[in-house]
Design a protein around this motif. Structure first.
Motif, PDB file in Angstrom:
ATOM      1  N   GLY A   1     -46.264 -97.653 -22.308  1.00  0.00           N
ATOM      2  CA  GLY A   1     -46.346 -96.151 -22.159  1.00  0.00           C
ATOM      3  C   GLY A   1     -47.762 -95.454 -22.294  1.00  0.00           C
ATOM      4  N   HIS A   2     -48.419 -96.058 -23.116  1.00  0.00           N
ATOM      5  CA  HIS A   2     -49.724 -95.450 -23.478  1.00  0.00           C
ATOM      6  C   HIS A   2     -50.938 -95.791 -22.551  1.00  0.00           C
ATOM      7  CE1 HIS A   2     -47.857 -94.651 -27.277  1.00  0.00           C
ATOM      8  NE2 HIS A   2     -48.823 -93.894 -27.522  1.00  0.00           N
ATOM      9  N   GLY A   3     -50.610 -96.854 -21.487  1.00  0.00           N
ATOM     10  CA  GLY A   3     -51.591 -97.294 -20.483  1.00  0.00           C
ATOM     11  C   GLY A   3     -52.527 -98.199 -21.068  1.00  0.00           C
ATOM     12  N   THR A   4     -52.255 -98.952 -22.134  1.00  0.00           N
ATOM     13  CA  THR A   4     -53.098 -99.939 -23.026  1.00  0.00           C
ATOM     14  C   THR A   4     -53.345-101.226 -21.857  1.00  0.00           C
ATOM     15  OG1 THR A   4     -52.050 -99.197 -25.142  1.00  0.00           O
ATOM     16  CG2 THR A   4     -53.431-101.355 -24.918  1.00  0.00           C
ATOM     17  N   LEU A   5     -52.494-101.712 -21.458  1.00  0.00           N
ATOM     18  CA  LEU A   5     -52.589-102.841 -20.621  1.00  0.00           C
ATOM     19  C   LEU A   5     -53.567-102.687 -19.275  1.00  0.00           C
ATOM     20  CD1 LEU A   5     -48.934-103.097 -20.462  1.00  0.00           C
ATOM     21  CD2 LEU A   5     -50.361-104.987 -21.645  1.00  0.00           C
ATOM     22  N   GLY A   6     -53.507-101.643 -18.711  1.00  0.00           N
ATOM     23  CA  GLY A   6     -54.463-101.012 -17.784  1.00  0.00           C
ATOM     24  C   GLY A   6     -55.995-100.937 -18.340  1.00  0.00           C
ATOM     25  N   ALA A   7     -56.036-100.255 -19.598  1.00  0.00           N
ATOM     26  CA  ALA A   7     -57.366 -99.948 -20.108  1.00  0.00           C
ATOM     27  C   ALA A   7     -57.997-101.066 -20.283  1.00  0.00           C
ATOM     28  CB  ALA A   7     -56.814 -99.214 -21.294  1.00  0.00           C
ATOM     29  N   VAL A   8     -57.097-102.220 -20.972  1.00  0.00           N
ATOM     30  CA  VAL A   8     -57.835-103.504 -21.180  1.00  0.00           C
ATOM     31  C   VAL A   8     -58.216-104.101 -19.953  1.00  0.00           C
ATOM     32  CG1 VAL A   8     -57.409-105.749 -21.992  1.00  0.00           C
ATOM     33  CG2 VAL A   8     -56.478-104.001 -23.352  1.00  0.00           C
TER      34      VAL A   8
ATOM     35  N   GLU B   1     -51.115 -81.625 -21.963  1.00  0.00           N
ATOM     36  CA  GLU B   1     -50.488 -82.245 -20.738  1.00  0.00           C
ATOM     37  C   GLU B   1     -51.685 -82.946 -20.040  1.00  0.00           C
ATOM     38  OE1 GLU B   1     -47.126 -78.798 -20.159  1.00  0.00           O
ATOM     39  OE2 GLU B   1     -48.795 -78.790 -18.921  1.00  0.00           O
ATOM     40  N   GLU B   2     -52.856 -82.426 -20.022  1.00  0.00           N
ATOM     41  CA  GLU B   2     -54.142 -83.296 -19.404  1.00  0.00           C
ATOM     42  C   GLU B   2     -54.355 -84.447 -20.037  1.00  0.00           C
ATOM     43  OE1 GLU B   2     -56.984 -83.163 -16.489  1.00  0.00           O
ATOM     44  OE2 GLU B   2     -54.935 -82.474 -16.614  1.00  0.00           O
ATOM     45  N   ASN B   3     -53.923 -84.535 -21.233  1.00  0.00           N
ATOM     46  CA  ASN B   3     -53.987 -85.727 -21.927  1.00  0.00           C
ATOM     47  C   ASN B   3     -52.978 -86.821 -21.621  1.00  0.00           C
ATOM     48  OD1 ASN B   3     -54.935 -87.923 -24.163  1.00  0.00           O
ATOM     49  ND2 ASN B   3     -52.962 -87.346 -24.726  1.00  0.00           N
ATOM     50  N   ALA B   4     -51.890 -86.362 -21.366  1.00  0.00           N
ATOM     51  CA  ALA B   4     -50.669 -87.356 -21.176  1.00  0.00           C
ATOM     52  C   ALA B   4     -50.931 -87.488 -19.741  1.00  0.00           C
ATOM     53  CB  ALA B   4     -49.268 -86.484 -21.155  1.00  0.00           C
ATOM     54  N   SER B   5     -51.634 -86.799 -18.872  1.00  0.00           N
ATOM     55  CA  SER B   5     -51.750 -87.742 -17.417  1.00  0.00           C
ATOM     56  C   SER B   5     -52.888 -88.677 -17.219  1.00  0.00           C
ATOM     57  CB  SER B   5     -51.783 -86.185 -16.384  1.00  0.00           C
ATOM     58  OG  SER B   5     -52.923 -85.583 -16.727  1.00  0.00           O
TER      59      SER B   5
ATOM     60  N   GLY C   1     -45.968 -79.873 -11.413  1.00  0.00           N
ATOM     61  CA  GLY C   1     -45.233 -80.967 -11.054  1.00  0.00           C
ATOM     62  C   GLY C   1     -44.633 -81.679 -12.535  1.00  0.00           C
ATOM     63  N   VAL C   2     -44.444 -83.103 -12.518  1.00  0.00           N
ATOM     64  CA  VAL C   2     -44.252 -83.661 -13.737  1.00  0.00           C
ATOM     65  C   VAL C   2     -45.331 -84.627 -14.202  1.00  0.00           C
ATOM     66  CG1 VAL C   2     -42.090 -83.564 -13.318  1.00  0.00           C
ATOM     67  CG2 VAL C   2     -42.846 -85.569 -12.397  1.00  0.00           C
ATOM     68  N   LEU C   3     -45.165 -84.912 -15.532  1.00  0.00           N
ATOM     69  CA  LEU C   3     -46.147 -85.955 -15.962  1.00  0.00           C
ATOM     70  C   LEU C   3     -45.763 -87.384 -15.566  1.00  0.00           C
ATOM     71  CD1 LEU C   3     -46.536 -84.329 -19.511  1.00  0.00           C
ATOM     72  CD2 LEU C   3     -48.396 -84.359 -17.763  1.00  0.00           C
ATOM     73  N   PRO C   4     -46.912 -88.212 -15.542  1.00  0.00           N
ATOM     74  CA  PRO C   4     -46.272 -89.581 -15.181  1.00  0.00           C
ATOM     75  C   PRO C   4     -45.766 -90.513 -16.289  1.00  0.00           C
ATOM     76  CG  PRO C   4     -48.527 -89.540 -15.908  1.00  0.00           C
ATOM     77  CD  PRO C   4     -48.161 -88.089 -15.583  1.00  0.00           C
ATOM     78  N   GLY C   5     -44.887 -91.577 -15.953  1.00  0.00           N
ATOM     79  CA  GLY C   5     -44.269 -92.300 -17.005  1.00  0.00           C
ATOM     80  C   GLY C   5     -42.827 -92.361 -17.106  1.00  0.00           C
ATOM     81  N   GLY C   6     -42.303 -91.628 -16.153  1.00  0.00           N
ATOM     82  CA  GLY C   6     -40.778 -91.673 -16.111  1.00  0.00           C
ATOM     83  C   GLY C   6     -39.679 -90.737 -16.856  1.00  0.00           C
ATOM     84  N   LEU C   7     -40.315 -90.186 -17.692  1.00  0.00           N
ATOM     85  CA  LEU C   7     -39.452 -89.186 -18.539  1.00  0.00           C
ATOM     86  C   LEU C   7     -39.032 -88.066 -17.779  1.00  0.00           C
ATOM     87  CD1 LEU C   7     -40.900 -89.181 -22.043  1.00  0.00           C
ATOM     88  CD2 LEU C   7     -38.902 -89.955 -21.176  1.00  0.00           C
ATOM     89  N   GLY C   8     -40.117 -87.705 -16.692  1.00  0.00           N
ATOM     90  CA  GLY C   8     -39.834 -86.404 -15.882  1.00  0.00           C
ATOM     91  C   GLY C   8     -40.091 -85.166 -16.636  1.00  0.00           C
TER      92      GLY C   8
END
Length: 474
Positions: free
Chosen positions: A60-67, A275-279, A231-238
């Motif tokens: 959810g925090h994007g850790t895997l892609g960041a690595v 909101e910008e951070n969350a995206s 719109g909505v923020l990414p991640g699936g929560l809507g």
């Protein structure tokens, strides 16, 4: 030791300083280490293990892609947010990693990263293990790294003092509020003067000022970019982006920036930034990404609603250049005072939600913002300390339990609430002529650390308790 303001306020990407910025930096450091040791050309495989909170909420925090991006040599302060999505899509489609951005290619995808959510390494709950092997499977290099909050990273046996300004380089070394106040008393200087002297000893005053104004510019740019996105923020929560519609409503209700609407404007700035951070957008850790909206929101109050700001805005005797210099002075003083308080918290406790809960992130940011505002409102050293103490005191015990492991609910609204708390704390401190709080700032900071140690791991960014388990399917 004294932590630099430029370590507390660093430019990076969302959504999390400890779970995105830190891991990307740690991975980039590992790739650089291989290059420094002349091993990059021998690497056939790279393996990554994530532990504790990084493993529990990393997706959810994007850790895997960041690595993965870090292993390609990308750094949080430089990578373009648009590049992230494109490059991760390429890797997911089978593109090999370019180790350190060089010629060596390795096969490693998100699903190859091994997660150990129930294993907490002794040093910190945000642990990582990187190791590289050659074609025969022989170990070439291994490193354990720890993302300790605010984008800070330490490796193996490094001491956290590696993150502080050298004692020999600063004229006023301090680790506690008591020591900082003593420096102010004996030198006759304000908190801002002391902080500026320390930073200027390394960079020079003009460079310090320029860097702080650039940080403020990125904060404002982050807000403005957010206000243009719907719109909505990414991640699936809507989670719906609210800042743009709030902005339209506020502009209609308050076209002339009436002070009666200060709460709504502070709320708006905090929401927009987070909101910008969350995206995954460009962000300033302040002192973390999860709490990044608080200081920009209170800085907005400082440059729009304080007496000094209103005089610059409304007095026709000021030229445009005078107004700009005056606003810059307010901004620099605000960030230096906030940074001084952040240094005290970082040195005595933690700004990591995975270590002490959200009291270390949102609580720290609110405390820093309150101090910055009290400073530019003309507060004494004692009143600035009192403002920081009030704000931190009323965040003690705050849990870190983001729903779905995403920095959205309750994080975004929590930034707005903490920002208004900071404004109130500063106003209370300046209204209090006694200036002798029963509980000192040092005592509150130390209490925050002890409270975090007593807090169940369920409530420290592991998505195992609190609000994080109220929505099962995300």
């Amino acid at each position: 030791m004294t932590v630099s303001v430029f370590d507390l306020f660093s430019i990076g990407i969302g959504p999390s300083s400890s779970h995105t910025v830190g891991p990307m930096s740690a991975a980039a450091d590992f790739a650089a280490l291989l290059d420094e040791r002349g091993l990059a050309g021998e690497v056939a495989e790279v393996h990554v293990d994530l532990y504790g909170s990084l493993a529990a909420t990393g997706r959810g925090h994007g850790t895997l892609g960041a690595v993965l991006l870090g292993l390609e040599g990308h750094r949080p302060a430089l990578v373009a947010p648009d590049t992230i999505e494109q490059r991760l899509s390429e890797i997911a489609a089978g593109s090999p990693l370019r180790l350190g951005g060089g010629e060596t290619q390795v096969r490693l995808g998100i699903d190859d990263i091994v997660l150990h959510p129930l294993t907490f390494l002794p040093r910190h709950s945000n642990g990582m293990r990187f190791h590289a092997v050659d074609a025969a499977g022989a170990l070439l290099c291994e490193r354990y790294s720890y993302s300790i909050g605010g984008g800070f990273v330490v490796h193996d046996d490094e001491d956290s003092s590696a993150l502080t300004m050298s004692e020999a380089a600063v004229p006023y070394d301090y680790a506690t509020a008591g020591e900082l106040v003593a420096h102010c008393r004996t030198s006759g200087r304000s908190i801002v003067d002391v902080a500026l002297a320390n930073e200027a000893a390394r960079l020079g005053e003009d460079e310090v000022r320029a860097r702080l104004l650039e940080i403020a510019r990125v904060m404002d740019e982050c807000k403005e970019h957010s206000l243009s996105r719907t719109g909505v923020l990414p991640g699936g929560l809507g989670t719906r982006r609210r800042a743009p519609s709030w902005y339209r409503q506020l502009k209609a209700a308050d076209p002339n920036r009436d002070i009666r609407y200060w709460v709504e404007w502070v709320n708006l700035v905090a929401l927009a930034v987070n909101e910008e951070n969350a995206s995954g957008g460009r962000i300033v850790t302040a002192p973390t990404n999860g709490a990044a909206g608080i200081i920009p929101a209170v800085l907005f109050y400082a440059t729009h609603y304080t007496d000094s700001a209103l005089a610059l805005i409304n007095d026709p005797g000021y030229s445009a250049a005078d107004r700009r210099r005056g606003m810059d002075d307010i901004t620099v003083d605000f960030l230096l005072a906030a940074g001084a308080i952040g240094s005290l918290i970082k040195e005595q406790s933690s700004i990591s939600g995975a270590e002490v809960g959200c009291q270390g992130e949102v609580g720290s940011a609110s405390s820093m913002a309150a101090a910055g505002l009290a400073q530019v409102m003309g507060g004494t050293v004692a009143q600035v300390m009192m403002a920081a103490e009030i704000a931190m005191e009323h965040h003690l015990g705050l849990t870190c339990d983001p729903v779905g492991g995403l920095v959205q609910v309750p994080c975004i609204e929590r930034n707005a609430i903490a920002a208004t708390t900071a404004v109130n704390a500063a106003r209370m401190a300046l209204f209090d002529k006694d200036q002798t709080p029963l509980v000192s700032l040092d005592a509150v900071i130390q209490t925050m650390k002890k409270t975090g140690a007593d807090m169940s791991e369920k409530y420290k960014e592991t998505a195992q308790g609190g609000l994080a388990v109220t929505i099962v399917e995300c």
